[in-house]
Design a protein around this motif. Structure first.
Motif, PDB file in Angstrom:
ATOM      1  N   THR A   1      96.115   1.025 -40.747  1.00 21.65           N
ATOM      2  CA  THR A   1      94.834   0.725 -41.376  1.00 21.65           C
ATOM      3  C   THR A   1      93.903   0.002 -40.410  1.00 21.65           C
ATOM      4  O   THR A   1      92.712   0.312 -40.314  1.00 21.65           O
ATOM      5  CB  THR A   1      95.035  -0.133 -42.630  1.00 21.65           C
ATOM      6  N   ALA A   2      94.442  -0.987 -39.700  1.00 23.00           N
ATOM      7  CA  ALA A   2      93.631  -1.752 -38.748  1.00 23.00           C
ATOM      8  C   ALA A   2      93.092  -0.843 -37.645  1.00 23.00           C
ATOM      9  O   ALA A   2      91.885  -0.853 -37.336  1.00 23.00           O
ATOM     10  CB  ALA A   2      94.462  -2.882 -38.148  1.00 23.00           C
ATOM     11  N   ALA A   3      93.965  -0.044 -37.055  1.00 26.03           N
ATOM     12  CA  ALA A   3      93.542   0.850 -35.980  1.00 26.03           C
ATOM     13  C   ALA A   3      92.557   1.899 -36.487  1.00 26.03           C
ATOM     14  O   ALA A   3      91.552   2.207 -35.830  1.00 26.03           O
ATOM     15  CB  ALA A   3      94.759   1.528 -35.356  1.00 26.03           C
ATOM     16  N   SER A   4      92.822   2.436 -37.684  1.00 26.41           N
ATOM     17  CA  SER A   4      91.940   3.443 -38.257  1.00 26.41           C
ATOM     18  C   SER A   4      90.555   2.871 -38.542  1.00 26.41           C
ATOM     19  O   SER A   4      89.531   3.515 -38.271  1.00 26.41           O
ATOM     20  CB  SER A   4      92.553   4.000 -39.550  1.00 26.41           C
ATOM     21  N   GLY A   5      90.506   1.644 -39.072  1.00 24.72           N
ATOM     22  CA  GLY A   5      89.221   1.022 -39.373  1.00 24.72           C
ATOM     23  C   GLY A   5      88.393   0.771 -38.130  1.00 24.72           C
ATOM     24  O   GLY A   5      87.184   1.051 -38.093  1.00 24.72           O
TER      25      GLY A   5
ATOM     26  N   TYR B   1      88.678   2.250 -35.115  1.00 18.98           N
ATOM     27  CA  TYR B   1      88.271   3.499 -34.478  1.00 18.98           C
ATOM     28  C   TYR B   1      87.239   4.255 -35.315  1.00 18.98           C
ATOM     29  O   TYR B   1      86.383   4.968 -34.772  1.00 18.98           O
ATOM     30  CB  TYR B   1      89.485   4.391 -34.203  1.00 18.98           C
ATOM     31  N   THR B   2      87.292   4.114 -36.648  1.00 20.31           N
ATOM     32  CA  THR B   2      86.265   4.720 -37.494  1.00 20.31           C
ATOM     33  C   THR B   2      84.903   4.131 -37.162  1.00 20.31           C
ATOM     34  O   THR B   2      83.908   4.851 -37.017  1.00 20.31           O
ATOM     35  CB  THR B   2      86.576   4.491 -38.982  1.00 20.31           C
ATOM     36  N   LYS B   3      84.832   2.810 -37.056  1.00 19.89           N
ATOM     37  CA  LYS B   3      83.580   2.147 -36.683  1.00 19.89           C
ATOM     38  C   LYS B   3      83.099   2.647 -35.330  1.00 19.89           C
ATOM     39  O   LYS B   3      81.894   2.873 -35.123  1.00 19.89           O
ATOM     40  CB  LYS B   3      83.808   0.632 -36.641  1.00 19.89           C
ATOM     41  N   LYS B   4      84.017   2.855 -34.419  1.00 20.48           N
ATOM     42  CA  LYS B   4      83.668   3.326 -33.076  1.00 20.48           C
ATOM     43  C   LYS B   4      83.147   4.763 -33.112  1.00 20.48           C
ATOM     44  O   LYS B   4      82.170   5.102 -32.438  1.00 20.48           O
ATOM     45  CB  LYS B   4      84.905   3.228 -32.180  1.00 20.48           C
ATOM     46  N   LYS B   5      83.787   5.624 -33.930  1.00 22.43           N
ATOM     47  CA  LYS B   5      83.432   7.040 -33.957  1.00 22.43           C
ATOM     48  C   LYS B   5      82.175   7.312 -34.779  1.00 22.43           C
ATOM     49  O   LYS B   5      81.556   8.378 -34.621  1.00 22.43           O
ATOM     50  CB  LYS B   5      84.593   7.856 -34.550  1.00 22.43           C
ATOM     51  N   LEU B   6      81.767   6.389 -35.659  1.00 14.94           N
ATOM     52  CA  LEU B   6      80.577   6.613 -36.471  1.00 14.94           C
ATOM     53  C   LEU B   6      79.325   6.746 -35.616  1.00 14.94           C
ATOM     54  O   LEU B   6      78.336   7.356 -36.034  1.00 14.94           O
ATOM     55  CB  LEU B   6      80.404   5.466 -37.474  1.00 14.94           C
ATOM     56  N   GLY B   7      79.365   6.177 -34.428  1.00 15.59           N
ATOM     57  CA  GLY B   7      78.226   6.280 -33.530  1.00 15.59           C
ATOM     58  C   GLY B   7      78.280   7.496 -32.618  1.00 15.59           C
ATOM     59  O   GLY B   7      77.377   7.712 -31.810  1.00 15.59           O
ATOM     60  N   THR B   8      79.325   8.321 -32.750  1.00 14.73           N
ATOM     61  CA  THR B   8      79.466   9.505 -31.901  1.00 14.73           C
ATOM     62  C   THR B   8      78.470  10.577 -32.308  1.00 14.73           C
ATOM     63  O   THR B   8      78.362  10.916 -33.487  1.00 14.73           O
ATOM     64  CB  THR B   8      80.894  10.073 -31.988  1.00 14.73           C
ATOM     65  N   GLU B   9      77.753  11.128 -31.354  1.00 15.33           N
ATOM     66  CA  GLU B   9      76.732  12.131 -31.640  1.00 15.33           C
ATOM     67  C   GLU B   9      77.341  13.366 -32.303  1.00 15.33           C
ATOM     68  O   GLU B   9      78.333  13.919 -31.857  1.00 15.33           O
ATOM     69  CB  GLU B   9      76.036  12.535 -30.342  1.00 15.33           C
TER      70      GLU B   9
END
Length: 336
Positions: free
Chosen positions: A173-177, A179-187
């Motif tokens: 859950t921690a890693a997914s959360g 990385y989700t925040k990180k990937k939300l900015g991916t074009e």
């Protein structure tokens, strides 16, 4: 280290941050109760099958919305896999261990042990997102984790397999959360693309694993498929699974991964309080109740500080706590 990572969250209005957090908390609360009913009360044998149907529903809803131009995200090509990795692996681990731990543990102890996700998330945000946190937030997080340890120390129904699943679930859950925040900015991805391609990449491996282990056969031959109440609860769980995934991404988009995790923790303590009176699988002890209360207090303090921020975070001149993260050849310092 500066607090540059926090500035992306303060671009959104306080109301959007608060409403997205409340939406996530409500969805998470409801699906915990529904999943507990399906997996424990009805003794449905396959948490994998439940997850598969939830993913199918996610794909159908988002693809239909894309065709109708209600949502937008990038069409599939080779770059998608590189853009979204490792989220699919983290998500399937999170999904499977979460459903498994729901089945193996009592509802209150499930919610207590989930608090360790918060500490893991904070460490990952410092290391991966280069974020920093004021001392008062660190203390509130420590209070949440300490309360969880107090509550768990009195667990009269220790179950090794259940504890293993829940701690793995915390890590996923921690890693997914984060990385989700990180990937939300991916074009090209955005909120809906992250959800859609997560489900797309993991549904076939999960289905094959379910068939290979005999889990799929158990689900198909389950005796209560003719029970209207069970079918209603099963379909409700599947629907809420999609809504929950969307609410997590939405909350992470408007807030930080850590805030999303803390909101989930507050919800979990509320569920634990309800489990004292409803459900029949809670073994009451004053130590456990005290631990739950410490968790709730820490979570409410954190929420107060986060949602009452009036200006962008700036920790220059404020009290700081330094955490050193040492790698093999470099040393990174995070000001907290």
């Amino acid at each position: 280290m500066s607090a540059i990572g926090d500035l992306q969250t303060v671009e959104h209005s306080g109301m959007l941050k608060l409403y997205s957090a409340l939406f996530y908390a409500g969805c998470s609360f409801l699906i915990t109760l529904v999943n507990k009913t399906v997996l424990t009360s009805f003794r449905f044998p396959s948490y994998l099958f439940l997850g598969i149907v939830q993913m199918i529903l996610t794909l159908v809803v988002l693809y239909a919305a894309k065709i109708r131009k209600k949502v937008q995200f990038q069409d599939f090509d080779r770059s998608i896999l590189f853009k979204i990795f490792p989220l699919p692996l983290l998500y399937v681990g999170n999904h499977i261990t979460g459903l498994a731990s729901t089945k193996k543990l009592s509802l209150p102890m499930f919610t207590v042990l989930r608090k360790f996700t918060i500490l893991m998330t904070m460490i990952l945000e410092v290391y991966l997102l280069k974020k920093s946190f004021p001392r008062r937030l660190v203390y509130s997080i420590v209070a949440i984790v300490f309360g969880a340890m107090v509550a768990a120390s009195s667990d009269l129904a220790f179950e090794l397999e259940g504890y293993t699943f829940i701690l793995l679930n915390d890590a996923f859950t921690a890693a997914s959360g984060v990385y989700t925040k990180k990937k939300l900015g991916t074009e090209g991805l955005g909120k809906h693309g992250v959800l859609f391609y997560n489900a797309l990449f993991i549904i076939i491996p999960t289905l094959l694993a379910s068939a290979f282990t005999g889990d799929l056969h158990k689900a198909v031959t389950f005796k209560d498929w003719g029970d209207a109440t069970f079918v209603f609860c099963f379909l409700l769980s599947c629907s809420m699974g999609f809504v929950l995934m969307y609410s997590i991404v939405l909350c992470s988009y408007y807030n930080s991964a850590l805030t999303t995790t803390v909101v989930g923790a507050i919800k979990n303590v509320a569920v634990a309080y309800i489990g004292i009176f409803v459900g029949g699988d809670y073994l009451f002890s004053w130590t456990n109740f005290l631990g739950l209360s410490i968790c709730m207090s820490g979570g409410l303090v954190y929420s107060y500080f986060i949602f009452n921020q009036k200006t962008p975070v700036n920790y220059e001149g404020a009290q700081e706590l330094k955490i050193h993260i040492t790698g093999d050849s470099t040393q990174k310092e995070a000001i907290i």
